[in-house]
Design an enzyme around this catalytic site. Sequence first.
Site, mmCIF file in Angstrom:
data_model
loop_
_atom_site.group_PDB
_atom_site.id
_atom_site.type_symbol
_atom_site.label_atom_id
_atom_site.label_comp_id
_atom_site.label_asym_id
_atom_site.label_seq_id
_atom_site.Cartn_x
_atom_site.Cartn_y
_atom_site.Cartn_z
ATOM 1 N N HIS A 173 -19.444 -3.810 34.895
ATOM 2 C CA HIS A 173 -19.156 -2.431 35.307
ATOM 3 C C HIS A 173 -17.922 -1.830 34.647
ATOM 4 O O HIS A 173 -17.860 -0.617 34.471
ATOM 5 C CB HIS A 173 -18.989 -2.370 36.835
ATOM 6 N N CYS A 193 -1.007 -16.527 33.137
ATOM 7 C CA CYS A 193 0.385 -16.643 33.586
ATOM 8 C C CYS A 193 0.340 -17.332 34.945
ATOM 9 O O CYS A 193 -0.674 -17.947 35.282
ATOM 10 C CB CYS A 193 1.093 -15.285 33.604
ATOM 11 N N HIS A 250 -21.683 3.603 34.305
ATOM 12 C CA HIS A 250 -20.379 2.946 34.189
ATOM 13 C C HIS A 250 -19.615 3.424 32.957
ATOM 14 O O HIS A 250 -18.386 3.382 32.940
ATOM 15 C CB HIS A 250 -20.557 1.427 34.163
ATOM 16 N N THR A 265 0.393 -16.097 38.098
ATOM 17 C CA THR A 265 -0.523 -15.425 39.026
ATOM 18 C C THR A 265 -1.709 -14.762 38.338
ATOM 19 O O THR A 265 -2.678 -14.398 39.004
ATOM 20 C CB THR A 265 0.220 -14.303 39.777
ATOM 21 N N ASP A 319 2.115 -17.135 29.168
ATOM 22 C CA ASP A 319 3.549 -17.420 29.281
ATOM 23 C C ASP A 319 3.671 -18.912 29.642
ATOM 24 O O ASP A 319 2.664 -19.646 29.638
ATOM 25 C CB ASP A 319 4.231 -16.491 30.304
HETATM 26 C C1 RB5 Z 1 6.693 -16.776 35.795
HETATM 27 O O1 RB5 Z 1 7.539 -17.503 36.604
HETATM 28 C C2 RB5 Z 1 5.767 -15.905 36.633
HETATM 29 O O2 RB5 Z 1 6.484 -14.940 37.285
HETATM 30 C C3 RB5 Z 1 4.686 -15.295 35.766
HETATM 31 O O3 RB5 Z 1 3.972 -16.296 35.139
HETATM 32 C C4 RB5 Z 1 3.643 -14.470 36.482
HETATM 33 O O4 RB5 Z 1 3.155 -15.150 37.590
HETATM 34 C C5 RB5 Z 1 4.005 -13.087 36.774
HETATM 35 O O5 RB5 Z 1 3.148 -12.298 37.216
#
Ligand code: RB5
Length: 149
Positions: free
Chosen positions: A97, A64, A132, A66, A7
């Site tokens: 695994h 993304c 596994h 996180t 993203d």
């Molecule tokens: C985008 O702002 C953010 O929420 C997305 O990239 C991600 O971290 C969501 O899990």
Amino acid sequence: MIALGSDHAGFYLKEKIKKYFEDKGIEYKDYGCYTPESFDYAIAAKRVCDGVISGECERAILCCGTGIGISMAANKVKGIRAAACTNYFGAKYTRAHNDANVLCLGERVIGEGIALELVDVFLNTEFEGGRHQRRIDQIAAIENGEEVE
Ligand code: RB5
């Protein structure tokens, strides 16, 4: 062929991984996003995971902010085992695994150096099979609405 997707919040990390692949001669397919403008992670996850499930790509890297939201979306695609990793041990053992086929990284969580190490170990660690495999089969059974004993 390795699938890549992100993203907007993972866009710059994806671009760094592309450069790393180009330097190493690793073939990849970029499923977007293609600019840092707002782009929803579930769309990127679906496109990339379809590329893996179709067999066009062997594995995938998703980015993304996180690494978590995009992993949640990826894991809704049947046959995908996506792992959001922040450390070397996790990226290694999710291959060894869990036979993970998608690595998810957070641009806002880890730096480029760690990210590239995680990509490297993820792509170069084989699934160990054996006991596994039974656990992977159980994941698939859950996905198919079957009981797991
Ligand atoms: C985008 O702002 C953010 O929420 C997305 O990239 C991600 O971290 C969501 O899990």
